[in-house]
Scaffold this active site. Structure first.
Site, PDB file in Angstrom:
ATOM      1  N   ARG A 154      48.498   5.088  57.174  1.00 56.40           N
ATOM      2  CA  ARG A 154      49.282   4.289  56.244  1.00 56.40           C
ATOM      3  C   ARG A 154      48.481   3.909  54.989  1.00 56.40           C
ATOM      4  O   ARG A 154      49.060   3.427  54.020  1.00 56.40           O
ATOM      5  CB  ARG A 154      49.804   3.015  56.906  1.00 56.40           C
ATOM      6  N   ASN A 187      47.950  11.361  64.846  1.00 56.31           N
ATOM      7  CA  ASN A 187      48.372   9.962  64.988  1.00 56.31           C
ATOM      8  C   ASN A 187      47.192   9.035  64.728  1.00 56.31           C
ATOM      9  O   ASN A 187      46.435   8.696  65.614  1.00 56.31           O
ATOM     10  CB  ASN A 187      48.916   9.730  66.396  1.00 56.31           C
ATOM     11  N   ARG A 210      37.951  -6.108  67.445  1.00 58.76           N
ATOM     12  CA  ARG A 210      38.001  -6.585  66.075  1.00 58.76           C
ATOM     13  C   ARG A 210      36.727  -7.348  65.696  1.00 58.76           C
ATOM     14  O   ARG A 210      36.249  -7.264  64.566  1.00 58.76           O
ATOM     15  CB  ARG A 210      39.284  -7.389  65.848  1.00 58.76           C
ATOM     16  N   ARG A 264      58.468   3.785  68.290  1.00 62.52           N
ATOM     17  CA  ARG A 264      59.416   2.669  68.272  1.00 62.52           C
ATOM     18  C   ARG A 264      60.498   2.919  67.245  1.00 62.52           C
ATOM     19  O   ARG A 264      60.803   2.067  66.408  1.00 62.52           O
ATOM     20  CB  ARG A 264      58.692   1.348  67.980  1.00 62.52           C
ATOM     21  N   ASP A 270      42.955  -2.993  58.830  1.00 62.12           N
ATOM     22  CA  ASP A 270      43.261  -4.182  58.028  1.00 62.12           C
ATOM     23  C   ASP A 270      42.000  -5.003  57.739  1.00 62.12           C
ATOM     24  O   ASP A 270      41.852  -5.548  56.640  1.00 62.12           O
ATOM     25  CB  ASP A 270      44.343  -5.041  58.685  1.00 62.12           C
TER      26      ASP A 270
END
Lengths: 330, 330
Positions: B133, B128, B292, B74, B244
Site C-alpha cells: 500500500r 502479499n 512492534r 476480507r 506504519d
C-alpha cells in the site's frame, strides 16, 4: 623527536620524559573529561518545552511568559488571583494594570508578604480605560503575554498546556474563550457565542475570535495595537468594551488566518461572586452584547473589511485529566 | 467642442448630438453594469475549504483526497466499506490494493453496480506484502492521501473534519489512532498505547506516532518511502507489520517535529467481527505488540537515531456533534 631527547643523559632524560608524558596524559584526560561532559545526551525524543524547570530570572524570553492583569474595584479578587498566578510554571513576571485611579496600590502589602516567586509590577494609571492593558509596557521581557481578567481563575495545568500550544502557534491568540460573529442577509454583523446560529459551513459550530481576557498572545501585537486608527481607540473608550474584539481584528488582519486557537479548559472559574466589593464585571451591563455587535460593525467600517476568519479547531490535552480521554469504542 | 458642433445647422446638429449622447450614455451604463457584476462579494469571512461542493472530476488536487485501501481476505468488508467511503465529501478516487494473490478482483461486479460517485481502481499485487500500500501509485492525482485499513469504518463527519485539519497541517500524518514509544533505562524502546506509562513530561500522556491505517498524509511521503534503506523493507517484509511505524519515522525525520496530529474521532468502528471470511486482522497475532517494539528498536538502529517526537495535542471539532461541546462551568 625521540632522537633529540635520546641524546640527553639517560636518567635525566628519563625523568623529564616521564614528567612530560604525565603532563600530556593528564591534560588529555582533562580535555576528554570536558568533552564528555559537553556531549549532548540523546534527547531527540524529549519535548524540551514541557520539562519542568526551576523558576529563575534567567528563563529565556521564549520559554516563559508575562502575565498582564488589569484590575478595577476588585482588589480582593486581584490578591487572591495573584497568589494563584504567581506560582504558574514558566511565569516570568506579573504586570498589574491599576485602574483604581487615585487609590494606592497594594504594593507595600505585597512586598511585606514576600518573598514571591516572580516580580510583580504595579502600573498606576491616570484614567480608568479598558484599553490601558493594551499598552506596550517596557517591563515586558518575554515574547509571550498571558492576559487574564481580574475575576478569572484558570488552573495551572490549563495554563501550562495552553502556553505549550501557543509556542506552536505563536502568531495566534491561544486562549480559553471562543466567540463568533455571523453575517446576516442585510450585511450587518452580529456577535455571540454558541447560542447564535452557526455560520453555515456544515457540521458543528465555528468561532472567529478568542477573547484576550484569558489567552496567550505575542507581545508584538501590543506594539501593533499602538499603530491603529484613532477611531479604534475612540470606539473602545466610548464603549469601555471591545478592546478584545479590536485585538482579534488586528491579529486576523496580520495573519490572514483565523485570529485565535481555542484550547478547551479543564478548570476555568469566574470568581465574580466572590468579591466583597459589590462590583460585578462590565459584561453584566444590559447593553453589553449589543455593544459588541455594534463594535464588530464599527470595526468593519474603520478597516473597510471583515478580516475575521472562522475556525472549528478545538484543542485538548491528550490523556489529561483522564489518561484515557482519547479512547473510543472501536 | 460645442463650438465646432454649434456651427452646424441647428436641427441636424441637435439630432446628431442626441444620438451621440444616447450612445455614450448607453455604453456607460453597460460598462457600469459589467463592473458591478464583476465586483467581488464580501466573502472574507467564509472558510473556502468547508463549503460543500458537488463532486466532479475537476476537483482540484488540493481540495480533494485519494483513498488507498489495502485488502486481504476480507472482500465482504471491503465492499461494505467501499459503499460507505465512495460517498465521502472531497473524495477524488479510490485505490484498492488487492493483496488476494491469484484471485480475481470484484471489478466486474463493481462496474455492473455502477454508476459510482468516484472512480475505483483495483491494483492487483503479485506478492502479499504489507508494504504494497506504500507504493507511489501513478494513479494518484491529489496531494492528500487517506489511508484506511480494510476493517475500519470512520464516519463522513470525522473524515471531512480531519481532512480540513490535514489541510492546515499538510506535513503531518493527521489521523485517528495515536500510539507512543517510551524509553527505558536500558536504552531499549518499547511500543504501546495509553496503558503504557507516559514519557514523563508532567501531566497527561503523549503520543509519538499516528497510525496510517486511518489517517491523511501527503503523497510526497509515498515518494520518500521509495528512497529508504533496504533494511527497512526487509524489516516490514520479515514482520508483515510495522509499515506504519516506518512511515512515522520517515515523517519525523523529514519535519524534525512530531510526525502526527491526532484528531479524536467521534465515530470510528472496527468491523472485524462482521466478516464472513473468518479472517481477523494481523494485530490479533500473539507476537503483534512485541513485534512492534522490536521494529521501533530496529528502525532506531537502521537510522542511527530516534527521530520520533512527542505531542500531546488532541484536536476535536468545535460544536460537533454537541453544539455546546466546548462549554464549561465558568
Amino acid at each position: 623527536r625521540c632522537f633529540h631527547m635520546c641524546k640527553l643523559p639517560g636518567r635525566v632524560m628519563g625523568i623529564r620524559l616521564l614528567r612530560f608524558t604525565s603532563v600530556v596524559i593528564i591534560v588529555l584526560l582533562l580535555v576528554a573529561g570536558a568533552l564528555t561532559a559537553l556531549l549532548p545526551t540523546i534527547k531527540d525524543d524529549k519535548l524540551p518545552n514541557s520539562r519542568r524547570e526551576p523558576k529563575t530570572q534567567s528563563q529565556s524570553a521564549l520559554d516563559s511568559f508575562t502575565l498582564i492583569m488589569q484590575t478595577y474595584n476588585r482588589t480582593d479578587l486581584l490578591l487572591k488571583l495573584l497568589n494563584h498566578y504567581q506560582a504558574i510554571p514558566h511565569l516570568h513576571k506579573v504586570i498589574v494594570v491599576w485602574n483604581n485611579i487615585g487609590e494606592k496600590t497594594p504594593e507595600e502589602m505585597w512586598n511585606s508578604l514576600g518573598p514571591h516567586p516572580v516580580p510583580v509590577v504595579f502600573k498606576v494609571q491616570t484614567v480608568n480605560r479598558m484599553r490601558n492593558r493594551l499598552q506596550n509596557f517596557p517591563d515586558l521581557e518575554t515574547k509571550a503575554v498571558l492576559m487574564m481578567d481580574d475575576d478569572t481563575l484558570v488552573s495551572a495545568h490549563d495554563l501550562a498546556f495552553a502556553f505549550s500550544v501557543w509556542q506552536q502557534f505563536p502568531e495566534h491568540i491561544v486562549g480559553f474563550v471562543p466567540r463568533k460573529h455571523i453575517s446576516t442577509p442585510s450585511g450587518v454583523y452580529s456577535y455571540g457565542s454558541f447560542e447564535l446560529q452557526n455560520p453555515g459551513f456544515g457540521n458543528g459550530d465555528q468561532y472567529s475570535m478568542v477573547l484576550i481576557g484569558a489567552a496567550f498572545f505575542h507581545r508584538g501585537y501590543l506594539e501593533d495595537f499602538q499603530q491603529q486608527p484613532e477611531a479604534v481607540y475612540a470606539l473602545i473608550d466610548e464603549t469601555q468594551n471591545c478592546d478584545d474584539i479590536a485585538m482579534n481584528f488586528l491579529v486576523a488582519k496580520h495573519t490572514g488566518k483565523p485570529s485565535g486557537v481555542f484550547v478547551k479548559p479543564v478548570d476555568i472559574r469566574n470568581l465574580e461572586k466572590d468579591t466583597n466589593s459589590g462590583y460585578s464585571g462590565m459584561w453584566h451591563r444590559a447593553e453589553h452584547l449589543l455593544q459588541r455587535s455594534y463594535c464588530v460593525n464599527k470595526l468593519v467600517n474603520i478597516y473597510d473589511r471583515m478580516p475575521l476568519k472562522y475556525s472549528n479547531i478545538m484543542i485538548s490535552q491528550f490523556g489529561f485529566p483522564n489518561y484515557a480521554n482519547h479512547k473510543n469504542k472501536m
